[in-house]
Design a protein around this motif. Structure first.
Motif, PDB file in Angstrom:
ATOM      1  N   ASP A  56      23.469 -47.624  -7.215  1.00  0.00           N
ATOM      2  CA  ASP A  56      24.078 -48.211  -8.442  1.00  0.00           C
ATOM      3  C   ASP A  56      25.012 -47.178  -9.249  1.00  0.00           C
ATOM      4  OD1 ASP A  56      22.542 -50.353  -8.169  1.00  0.00           O
ATOM      5  OD2 ASP A  56      20.904 -50.152  -9.583  1.00  0.00           O
ATOM      6  N   LYS A  66      25.246 -75.080  -1.296  1.00  0.00           N
ATOM      7  CA  LYS A  66      24.963 -74.860   0.255  1.00  0.00           C
ATOM      8  C   LYS A  66      23.824 -75.597   0.807  1.00  0.00           C
ATOM      9  CE  LYS A  66      22.219 -71.381  -1.691  1.00  0.00           C
ATOM     10  NZ  LYS A  66      21.602 -69.740  -1.967  1.00  0.00           N
ATOM     11  N   GLU A  71      26.850 -67.019   1.093  1.00  0.00           N
ATOM     12  CA  GLU A  71      25.830 -67.761   0.066  1.00  0.00           C
ATOM     13  C   GLU A  71      24.508 -67.916   0.626  1.00  0.00           C
ATOM     14  OE1 GLU A  71      28.307 -71.448  -1.373  1.00  0.00           O
ATOM     15  OE2 GLU A  71      27.975 -70.517  -2.983  1.00  0.00           O
ATOM     16  N   ASN A  72      24.368 -67.862   2.072  1.00  0.00           N
ATOM     17  CA  ASN A  72      22.759 -68.060   2.526  1.00  0.00           C
ATOM     18  C   ASN A  72      22.457 -66.964   3.400  1.00  0.00           C
ATOM     19  OD1 ASN A  72      25.106 -68.757   4.275  1.00  0.00           O
ATOM     20  ND2 ASN A  72      23.901 -70.286   5.298  1.00  0.00           N
ATOM     21  N   PHE A  83      16.682 -66.867   5.563  1.00  0.00           N
ATOM     22  CA  PHE A  83      15.992 -67.944   6.383  1.00  0.00           C
ATOM     23  C   PHE A  83      15.943 -69.404   5.668  1.00  0.00           C
ATOM     24  CE2 PHE A  83      14.617 -64.498   9.425  1.00  0.00           C
ATOM     25  CZ  PHE A  83      15.728 -64.725  10.430  1.00  0.00           C
ATOM     26  N   LEU A  84      15.945 -69.334   4.482  1.00  0.00           N
ATOM     27  CA  LEU A  84      15.713 -70.351   3.661  1.00  0.00           C
ATOM     28  C   LEU A  84      16.902 -71.219   3.792  1.00  0.00           C
ATOM     29  CD1 LEU A  84      13.980 -72.029   1.712  1.00  0.00           C
ATOM     30  CD2 LEU A  84      15.067 -70.815  -0.257  1.00  0.00           C
ATOM     31  N   ASP A  85      18.199 -70.656   3.474  1.00  0.00           N
ATOM     32  CA  ASP A  85      19.429 -71.749   3.413  1.00  0.00           C
ATOM     33  C   ASP A  85      20.096 -71.248   4.867  1.00  0.00           C
ATOM     34  OD1 ASP A  85      19.060 -72.919   1.110  1.00  0.00           O
ATOM     35  OD2 ASP A  85      19.156 -71.277   0.243  1.00  0.00           O
ATOM     36  N   TYR A  86      19.770 -70.366   5.595  1.00  0.00           N
ATOM     37  CA  TYR A  86      20.262 -70.445   7.132  1.00  0.00           C
ATOM     38  C   TYR A  86      19.365 -71.117   7.783  1.00  0.00           C
ATOM     39  CZ  TYR A  86      22.145 -69.082  11.395  1.00  0.00           C
ATOM     40  OH  TYR A  86      22.748 -68.877  12.581  1.00  0.00           O
ATOM     41  N   MET A  97      14.555 -43.902 -14.546  1.00  0.00           N
ATOM     42  CA  MET A  97      13.605 -44.933 -13.669  1.00  0.00           C
ATOM     43  C   MET A  97      13.049 -45.852 -14.611  1.00  0.00           C
ATOM     44  SD  MET A  97      13.938 -43.824 -10.629  1.00  0.00           S
ATOM     45  CE  MET A  97      12.433 -45.022  -9.880  1.00  0.00           C
ATOM     46  N   ARG A 153      17.830 -46.731  -4.223  1.00  0.00           N
ATOM     47  CA  ARG A 153      18.553 -48.100  -5.035  1.00  0.00           C
ATOM     48  C   ARG A 153      19.351 -47.487  -6.071  1.00  0.00           C
ATOM     49  NH1 ARG A 153      14.686 -52.425  -6.922  1.00  0.00           N
ATOM     50  NH2 ARG A 153      14.309 -51.298  -8.922  1.00  0.00           N
ATOM     51  N   GLN A 154      18.677 -46.685  -7.075  1.00  0.00           N
ATOM     52  CA  GLN A 154      19.267 -46.190  -8.181  1.00  0.00           C
ATOM     53  C   GLN A 154      20.559 -45.422  -8.138  1.00  0.00           C
ATOM     54  OE1 GLN A 154      16.686 -44.037 -10.813  1.00  0.00           O
ATOM     55  NE2 GLN A 154      17.972 -44.223 -12.769  1.00  0.00           N
ATOM     56  N   ILE A 197      27.492 -70.102   5.179  1.00  0.00           N
ATOM     57  CA  ILE A 197      28.266 -70.622   4.157  1.00  0.00           C
ATOM     58  C   ILE A 197      28.868 -69.608   3.262  1.00  0.00           C
ATOM     59  CG2 ILE A 197      27.905 -72.368   2.086  1.00  0.00           C
ATOM     60  CD1 ILE A 197      25.333 -73.248   3.735  1.00  0.00           C
ATOM     61  N   ALA A 199      13.145 -46.200  -4.759  1.00  0.00           N
ATOM     62  CA  ALA A 199      13.777 -46.720  -6.061  1.00  0.00           C
ATOM     63  C   ALA A 199      14.895 -45.641  -6.303  1.00  0.00           C
ATOM     64  CB  ALA A 199      12.458 -46.487  -7.144  1.00  0.00           C
ATOM     65  N   ILE A 200      14.675 -44.358  -6.060  1.00  0.00           N
ATOM     66  CA  ILE A 200      15.770 -43.477  -6.362  1.00  0.00           C
ATOM     67  C   ILE A 200      17.164 -43.753  -5.302  1.00  0.00           C
ATOM     68  CG2 ILE A 200      16.375 -40.979  -6.055  1.00  0.00           C
ATOM     69  CD1 ILE A 200      13.481 -40.208  -6.903  1.00  0.00           C
ATOM     70  N   ARG A 239      19.545 -45.946   2.114  1.00  0.00           N
ATOM     71  CA  ARG A 239      20.024 -47.159   1.929  1.00  0.00           C
ATOM     72  C   ARG A 239      21.369 -47.151   1.915  1.00  0.00           C
ATOM     73  NH1 ARG A 239      16.345 -50.768  -1.996  1.00  0.00           N
ATOM     74  NH2 ARG A 239      17.596 -52.356  -1.954  1.00  0.00           N
ATOM     75  N   ARG A 280      15.166 -79.396   7.710  1.00  0.00           N
ATOM     76  CA  ARG A 280      14.144 -79.125   8.540  1.00  0.00           C
ATOM     77  C   ARG A 280      12.954 -79.882   7.993  1.00  0.00           C
ATOM     78  NH1 ARG A 280      15.070 -72.679   8.247  1.00  0.00           N
ATOM     79  NH2 ARG A 280      14.904 -73.220   5.987  1.00  0.00           N
TER      80      ARG A 280
END
Lengths: 290, 767
Positions: free
Chosen positions: B137, A260, B683-684, B687-690, A1, B133-134, B675, B130-131, B50, A187
């Motif tokens: 991996d 993009k 690639e998107n 919500f920033l790029d979609y 960890m 997620r690890q 995209i 965290a576990i 996850r 936008r």
């Protein structure tokens, strides 16, 4: 960890020492509007975060007869209340205020926006146009770096280990000066610049432009200072012909990518359009600052 | 119970509560943060789940090695294809679309192949995020990367990378001998197409494309699942249909339906995208293996990479009309992307394409095509916005060529009662003409425009559905009532059911508390979708109320010692039906309820129905735009959306539906798109790029309700939630054409595309 250490020093010296002495990845934290998002999405996994917001010098705005100094971690919400900065460099303030939502404005700062290293950072072209210089503190002492020299490539800075941007210093503009920043986003809010253009100019008593700077964002790997843009305006009355030359210089300076957020062709064209439109606003401001 | 309205004395002309605008029953909780959404559920001992997702658009999964992850302390369970039952192919109807359990199983956990960037290949339950997620991996997946295909037309080519080697196009004679990415062909025709085009004085043919767009709900998918040692399973999740989740989990995991109880949370938007399962069976399987509850919440990136969207489409539309404005023939060729598994909404797309018009000769041909993208899910009027965008562009162009006002041209050909739809049935009373007339006569439609401004109009159609619903009404001892139903409230349906129950009982709506129940607490109710809830579940509530009223009359009759036929129910009171019946003071519902114990026990009733006769919905939208000729930016200046609601039960929420549909449609029109990079990676995924519209991108959407009652509902209700997303794309495109003279045929009409089209002197936007 892996563990994550958080420090909030109260002096520039302590911050520099923490960052310089860190083994593994260390990140400086200003508003966190980029860093915290990167953390949450696993883009970065630093072992140390040094919060700069408890250092008074990074949180102050001051003005004297010759210059204006803005702490690197001053938020958009605070800068937007500074009458002195708004009167001198409205384009810079507007550029910072374009970033994010009202909530983000409580956090987002000029220093964070610059040091995120994005070519599309909104405040950077405006700072470049304003001729802003960074006061950089590091293990070897303090030095001055023009804003246009800070970002060397996307995500890369001309800062050494342990170096942080402490403040931005801008000259007090002479009479008949004005600046403006415009960005294009598909936008109206909550977006990242496809093209950004900052223009600052000063007129003589006869209305002839004596000084000009053009900064561009999102059209090259780094934000640009476009010398040819200044040349297009200086010595003219900023008439249609000069504005067309400015637009052409802006477009010519672009070295963008297709991504993009926009195509090469689109960015090149719109850079010229925005440079001209920003110059018109700066001109209007200069004329009313007689 | 057909007599319910008569018994209440409320004919459609004299409704007391239906049509009013009280506060919504769920409103305060939602604005104060007290409402519990999917991710708000927590249980003792709960694990964090996850999901590991494929980074490849198309890859054979050679092997998955979970040994290192399993050895990590804190990891309690891992699910891969090996832990999921193999499910045979079986198509089942799911409202407006069909689903296949085998495909669904392989979508929630990849089997032989990963078929899109984001496809789930493994899932972990651990004691901390965290576990978990690890552990992800540490899972080693050996992929053999395969060529992929993203575009629908490319996927239809004979040499395209093949997603499923057992897919032979259905609906083609003779049946093909080689597999392809085309799952099926749909075909409808009516009249004589050649004759129709021969009669035409003007013919327009155009090819269009639309991009897949995500439903864009704010709340990501979230679930908590708990499997007990006795095999009893509990699931809490954010869904449009708890009964659907129950059935899907049961079928995918081989569990008896009766052993699963699904409780729907509040829902932060669905728009059709939460009618399917992604996490629920996986979380339940993890819980079975771990013996502890498991919670999984998607990130926004996962939502974009692995859930929704609706199809993108490629379309060719040809229509002809006479000089005097009569449409004589229409032909459509449509191909819809289904994503990685078959089941695009091509069928409804084909059925709806010319539905607003009465055209004698027409032919529609459609294809359902798989590509290496996430499997599509329903999205408001699934399929209709895509094909109708194309058709409404051609209709507009015909009107222009004929020199006829576009609203007038549509009115000359508008579908009305008795018009036979291309797909078979004749319309009953419908409001197509009424919405067009309201739009044409609006102040908006007549207001002059400035330079670089344009106005567009478009009409849209959606079927709406009915279906299976239950409702229970319990009368409480103080005379308040609870109406229990099984539809998660995504669009104000608690309010509309409350109002209909209140109307039928004759008591004020604030005395009727609506409750959305889990699957064990109410009878089977089909999911919230198809604009069905206010219509169908509303009818169930009305029928249950009718039964309650019958009981109330019986109790009053008992108290008064007169025959029940001599008691009538009016405005919340039992009254003797006439002077012959006896001289008694009217008794309120509360007075009868207070004596319920002495007169026969609790007063309660349940209705279970399969609602038929959903009234189709028509809407007409008018949009004004201003085009920045130097940047290609389109600003929506003004927007009016007219819709036939049959009867607006709660007009504010009908207006909200209309506004929301228009807002989403404008995003679809202008900026939303996925995209992909050259490797087929999205690639998107954010919500920033979609780019969905933000509030400042839109003017106030003026919603205009017209009411052409649906004769199949006691109060005349039609569904309203889907129709409003059908017209916007064409309304915006027609407005841009009006402003610039350029017909944009490819969505989104984003600034770079529009600028390029203007610079090129008017051709297509180009994809």
């Amino acid at each position: 960890m892996t563990s994550l250490r958080y420090e909030a020093p109260e002096t520039v010296e302590d911050a520099v020492r923490l960052l310089a002495d860190a083994d593994g990845e260390a990140r400086a934290l200003a508003g966190g509007t980029d860093l915290l998002v990167q953390l949450r999405t696993d883009l970065v996994r630093p072992g140390l975060i040094v919060d700069l917001k408890r250092i008074p010098r990074l949180m102050e705005v001051s003005a004297n007869g010759a210059e204006i100094r803005v702490g690197a971690a001053v938020s958009g919400a605070v800068l937007g209340k500074s009458e002195a900065v708004k009167a001198a460099w409205p384009g810079v303030v507007e550029a910072l205020e374009l970033i994010g939502s009202t909530q983000i404005q409580g956090r987002a700062s000029l220093g964070g926006n610059l040091c995120n290293g994005s070519p599309a950072a909104d405040s950077v072209p405006a700072l470049i146009a304003a001729g802003a210089v960074c006061e950089v503190a590091g293990p070897g002492g303090t030095r001055e770096v023009p804003v246009e020299d800070v970002i060397t490539a996307p995500g890369r800075l001309a800062l050494g280990p342990g170096e942080i941007v402490v403040s931005f210093v801008m000259p007090k503009p002479p009479a008949r000066s004005g600046d403006a920043y415009l960005r294009f986003i598909p936008r109206t809010e909550m977006d990242i610049a496809v093209v950004g253009a900052g223009v600052a100019l000063t007129l003589g008593e006869d209305g002839v432009c004596t000084h000009a700077r053009l900064g561009l964002g999102a059209v090259a790997p780094t934000p640009l200072l476009v010398e040819d843009g200044a040349k297009a305006l200086i010595g003219t009355k900023v008439d249609d012909e000069a504005l067309a030359a400015l637009a052409a210089a802006a477009s010519a300076a672009c070295n963008p990518i297709d991504d993009k957020r926009g195509t090469v062709e689109y960015r090149v064209k719109v850079a010229g359009v925005l440079a001209r439109r920003a110059a018109l606003i700066a001109l209007e401001r200069a004329r009313s600052n007689g | 119970m057909a007599t319910a309205t008569k018994e209440t004395g409320n004919g459609n002309g004299a409704l007391k509560y239906v049509g009013t605008r009280p506060w919504r029953p769920d409103g305060v909780d939602k604005v104060t943060g007290r409402a519990k959404f999917g991710a708000d559920i927590s249980l003792p001992g709960m694990l964090v789940g996850r999901v590991l997702r494929s980074p490849h658009a198309h890859a054979r999964i050679r092997s998955i090695d979970t040994s290192a992850a399993r050895a990590l302390p804190g990891v309690k369970a891992i699910v891969t294809r090996d832990e999921m039952p193999e499910v045979p192919s079986q198509w089942v109807p799911a409202g407006e679309v069909q689903v296949n359990y085998r495909d669904m199983s392989q979508n929630v956990m990849a089997r032989e192949k990963a078929l899109y960037d984001g496809h789930a290949v493994a899932a972990v339950a651990a004691t901390s995020a965290a576990i978990a997620r690890q552990a992800l991996d540490l899972i080693e997946v050996d992929y053999e990367v395969l060529p992929h295909v993203i575009d629908v037309r490319e996927a239809m080519q004979a040499d395209a990378p093949l997603l499923h080697d057992d897919m032979f196009t259905q609906g083609v004679e003779p049946a093909p001998e080689t597999p392809s990415n085309v799952f099926k062909k749909v075909y409808f025709s009516t009249g004589d197409l050649e004759k129709g085009f021969a009669e035409a004085d003007v013919i327009v043919e155009r090819t269009f494309t639309t991009k897949p767009v995500h439903q864009g709900y704010i709340e990501p998918h979230a679930v908590v699942a708990s499997a007990g040692e006795d095999g009893q399973c509990e699931v809490w999740c954010c869904t449009q249909g708890q009964f659907t989740v129950r059935a899907y989990c049961a079928n995918l995991l081989g569990i008896d339906i009766g052993k699963i109880n699904v409780t729907p949370s509040e829902i932060g938007g669905g728009f059709g995208g939460k009618t399917v399962v992604y996490l629920e069976p996986v979380a339940l399987r993890l819980s079975q293996l771990a013996g502890r509850p498991v919670k999984i919440v998607m990130s926004r990136e996962e939502v974009f990479r692995a859930s929704g969207p609706t199809s993108g489409g490629a379309m060719t539309i040809k229509m002809g009309a006479t000089r005097d404005g009569r449409m004589t023939a229409a032909k459509a060729w449509l191909a819809y992307q289904a994503g990685a598994f078959p089941g695009s909404p091509i069928q409804p797309g084909c059925m709806c394409v010319f539905a607003p018009y009465d055209i004698e000769n027409a032919e529609v041909e459609g294809y359902d095509v798989v590509v290496n993208r996430p499997k599509v899910a329903a999205y408001r009027a699934p399929g209709a916005p895509i094909s109708e965008f194309a058709a409404e562009g051609v209709v507009d162009e015909l009107a222009k060529k004929l020199g006829i006002d576009p609203a007038a041209f549509r009115l000359m050909n508008a579908a009305k009662e008795g018009t036979r739809a291309l797909y078979g049935p004749k319309f009953g009373p419908v409001g197509c003409v009424e919405t067009l007339e309201a739009a044409r006569s609006s102040e908006h439609y007549r207001t002059p425009l400035g330079p670089n401004q344009g106005r567009g109009i478009a009409t849209g159609f959606w079927f709406n559905i009915g279906g299976e619903s239950c409702a229970t009404i319990n009368v409480n001892e103080d005379g308040t009532a609870t109406v229990i139903e099984g539809n998660p409230d995504i669009g104000g349906s608690r309010a509309s059911i409350q109002l209909q129950a209140a109307e039928a009982l004759g008591i004020p709506p604030e005395r009727v508390r609506p409750l959305v129940a889990d699957t064990s607490s109410i009878g089977y109710t089909f999911l919230t979708g198809g604009s069905r809830v206010t219509f169908a579940t509303g009818m169930a509530a009305i029928e249950a109320a009718g039964k309650v009223v019958q009981q109330l009359r019986e109790r009053a009759a008992k108290i008064w010692d007169i025959p029940v036929d001599a008691v009538e129910w009016e405005d919340g009171y039992a009254r003797p039906s006439g002077s012959n019946a006896g001289d008694f003071e009217p008794m309120s519902l509360a007075e009868i309820a207070a004596q319920a114990g002495k007169t026969g026990g609790p007063i309660a009733a349940t209705a279970s129905i399969n609602a038929q006769g959903a009234g189709p919905g028509f809407g007409t939208h008018v949009c004004d735009v201003e085009v920045d000729r130097e940047t290609g930016r389109v600003t929506i200046l003004r927007y009016t959306a007219v819709q036939d609601a049959g009867k607006a039960v709660h007009p504010s929420y009908v207006e909200g539906q209309i506004q929301g549909g228009a807002a989403q449609g404008i995003g679809w029109a202008l900026n939303e798109e996925y995209i992909y990079d050259e490797d087929g990676r999205l690639e998107n995924p954010g919500f920033l790029d979609y780019r969905m519209p933000v509030a400042s991108d839109l003017p106030m959407i003026d919603a205009v309700i017209v009411e052409v009652p649906n004769p199949n509902h006691p109060y005349g209700v039609r569904g309203v939630g889907e129709t409003p997303i059908v017209p916007p794309m064409a309304a915006v495109a027609n407005a841009i054409e009006n402003a610039t003279g350029i017909r944009m045929t490819d969505l989104p009409m984003s600034p770079p595309r529009l600028l390029a089209a203007m610079d090129n002197g008017g051709a297509n936007g180009g994809a």
